[in-house]
Design an enzyme around this catalytic site. Structure first.
Site, PDB file in Angstrom:
ATOM      1  N   GLN A 226      -7.692  -4.198  -0.253  1.00  0.00           N
ATOM      2  CA  GLN A 226      -7.318  -2.855   0.224  1.00  0.00           C
ATOM      3  C   GLN A 226      -5.822  -2.640   0.033  1.00  0.00           C
ATOM      4  OE1 GLN A 226      -9.455  -2.080   4.279  1.00  0.00           O
ATOM      5  NE2 GLN A 226      -9.357  -4.270   4.002  1.00  0.00           N
TER       6      GLN A 226
ATOM      7  N   HIS B 275      -8.116   0.636  -2.845  1.00  0.00           N
ATOM      8  CA  HIS B 275      -7.275   1.713  -2.318  1.00  0.00           C
ATOM      9  C   HIS B 275      -6.137   2.070  -3.278  1.00  0.00           C
ATOM     10  CE1 HIS B 275      -8.649   0.907   2.138  1.00  0.00           C
ATOM     11  NE2 HIS B 275      -9.562   1.523   1.412  1.00  0.00           N
TER      12      HIS B 275
ATOM     13  N   GLY C 209      -7.358 -11.019   6.690  1.00  0.00           N
ATOM     14  CA  GLY C 209      -6.203 -10.186   7.044  1.00  0.00           C
ATOM     15  C   GLY C 209      -6.479  -8.701   7.090  1.00  0.00           C
TER      16      GLY C 209
ATOM     17  N   ASN D 154      -8.453 -14.296   9.972  1.00  0.00           N
ATOM     18  CA  ASN D 154      -7.507 -13.273  10.427  1.00  0.00           C
ATOM     19  C   ASN D 154      -6.603 -13.870  11.506  1.00  0.00           C
ATOM     20  OD1 ASN D 154      -6.757 -10.568   9.949  1.00  0.00           O
ATOM     21  ND2 ASN D 154      -7.765  -9.858  11.819  1.00  0.00           N
ATOM     22  N   LEU D 155      -5.516 -13.172  11.775  1.00  0.00           N
ATOM     23  CA  LEU D 155      -4.621 -13.663  12.830  1.00  0.00           C
ATOM     24  C   LEU D 155      -5.321 -13.591  14.184  1.00  0.00           C
ATOM     25  CD1 LEU D 155      -1.746 -14.701  13.143  1.00  0.00           C
ATOM     26  CD2 LEU D 155      -0.990 -12.350  13.512  1.00  0.00           C
TER      27      LEU D 155
ATOM     28  N   CYS E 253       3.119  15.942 -14.747  1.00  0.00           N
ATOM     29  CA  CYS E 253       2.177  15.057 -15.440  1.00  0.00           C
ATOM     30  C   CYS E 253       2.533  15.027 -16.930  1.00  0.00           C
ATOM     31  CB  CYS E 253       0.768  15.590 -15.242  1.00  0.00           C
ATOM     32  SG  CYS E 253      -0.449  14.786 -16.316  1.00  0.00           S
TER      33      CYS E 253
ATOM     34  N   ARG F 158       7.902   1.928   0.061  1.00  0.00           N
ATOM     35  CA  ARG F 158       6.949   0.805  -0.022  1.00  0.00           C
ATOM     36  C   ARG F 158       6.946   0.203  -1.425  1.00  0.00           C
ATOM     37  NH1 ARG F 158       1.307   1.419   1.949  1.00  0.00           N
ATOM     38  NH2 ARG F 158       1.596  -0.827   2.111  1.00  0.00           N
TER      39      ARG F 158
ATOM     40  N   ASP G 251      -0.103  -3.336  -2.909  1.00  0.00           N
ATOM     41  CA  ASP G 251       0.922  -4.164  -3.560  1.00  0.00           C
ATOM     42  C   ASP G 251       0.263  -4.979  -4.681  1.00  0.00           C
ATOM     43  OD1 ASP G 251      -0.136  -6.737  -2.604  1.00  0.00           O
ATOM     44  OD2 ASP G 251       0.672  -6.211  -0.634  1.00  0.00           O
TER      45      ASP G 251
END
Ligand code: APR
Length: 231
Positions: free
Chosen positions: A88, A106, A172, A198-199, A133, A56, A91
């Protein structure tokens, strides 16, 4: 002062080529959510989870913001009141589209998080199990994304914005995942006008005062034009 709060979900990035989570071709179709988006799944199979987020992250690096991301950036720039943008999405398409104040509830793909000490740093293109880390050296690096069962980020700031908003738009998002799916009710309690863009109708469509259905690259610029024309 007029205060618009916007919540976005995977649907705003769909026409940029980022897959959505639910529905035909959704990201979760081939994988059970518990496998790739829970702390337990990560503990069980970190290689699988890293591979999922590596893919992703690499995909996100190649896609461009679309007209909907750009319209929201225009609204933030030109609206005389306050505009709070909550996403949310993990990207960075809002930022690439020109938004400079984005609340990533998120988390984000560009971040790495140490599960041992909480240190955060910039994620490399590929993360692997055992990745150490840089601060505490524990082999506990994970993507800095919020998984099911974890508390989303910036909730205090978000609820404060919702309590003072005059217009709330959800764009969306399927309305399946809380607490985001409940933001419309918070905004409604604050006396805000609420609009779903929204769609197709979301799971919480009946909570909204107004609905606009269609692809985000058409509906969002139209809505922004109208809001700016009203001033
Ligand atoms: N324009 C507008 N909306 C669209 C488009 C489009 N071109 N394409 C799809 N949609 C809508 C779908 O109809 C759906 O309602 O976007 C929504 C996407 O829903 P989900 O895939 O469930 O994404 P989202 O609501 O963002 O998911 C919430 O769930 O898995 C977790 O953490 C993950 O942040 C994610 C959260």
């Amino acid at each position: 002062m007029d205060h618009i709060v916007i919540l976005t979900g995977a649907g705003i990035s769909a026409e940029s080529g980022m897959g959505t989570f639910r529905g035909a071709g959704g990201l979760w179709e081939d994988r059970r959510v518990e496998e790739v988006a829970t702390p337990e799944g990560f503990a069980r199979d970190p290689a699988l989870v890293h591979a999922f987020y590596n893919a992703r992250r690499q995909k996100a690096a190649t896609v461009a913001p679309n007209a909907a991301h750009k319209a929201i950036a225009r609204l933030q720039r030109d609206y005389p009141g306050l505009v709070t943008l909550i996403t949310q999405n993990v990207d960075a398409l809002h930022e690439k589209g020109g938004s400079d104040r984005v609340i990533h509830m998120h988390g984000h793909l560009a971040g790495a998080l140490c599960a041992a000490c909480g240190h955060r740093w910039e994620a490399p293109a590929e993360m692997h199990p055992g990745h150490a880390c840089p601060v505490c050296n524990a082999p506990a690096a994970r993507p800095d994304v919020v998984w099911f069962g974890e508390m989303p980020y910036h909730m205090e700031e978000i609820f404060e914005a919702l309590a003072g908003c005059t217009l709330f738009a959800a764009i969306g998002t399927s309305g399946n995942v809380y607490p985001a799916a409940g933001f419309v009710q918070e905004a409604d309690r604050a006396g805000a006008h609420t609009v779903e863009i929204n769609l197709e109708p979301s799971a919480v469509v009946s909570d909204f005062a107004e609905t606009r259905f269609g692809p985000a690259t058409r509906t969002v610029p139209d809505w922004v034009d109208e809001v700016l024309a009203r001033g």
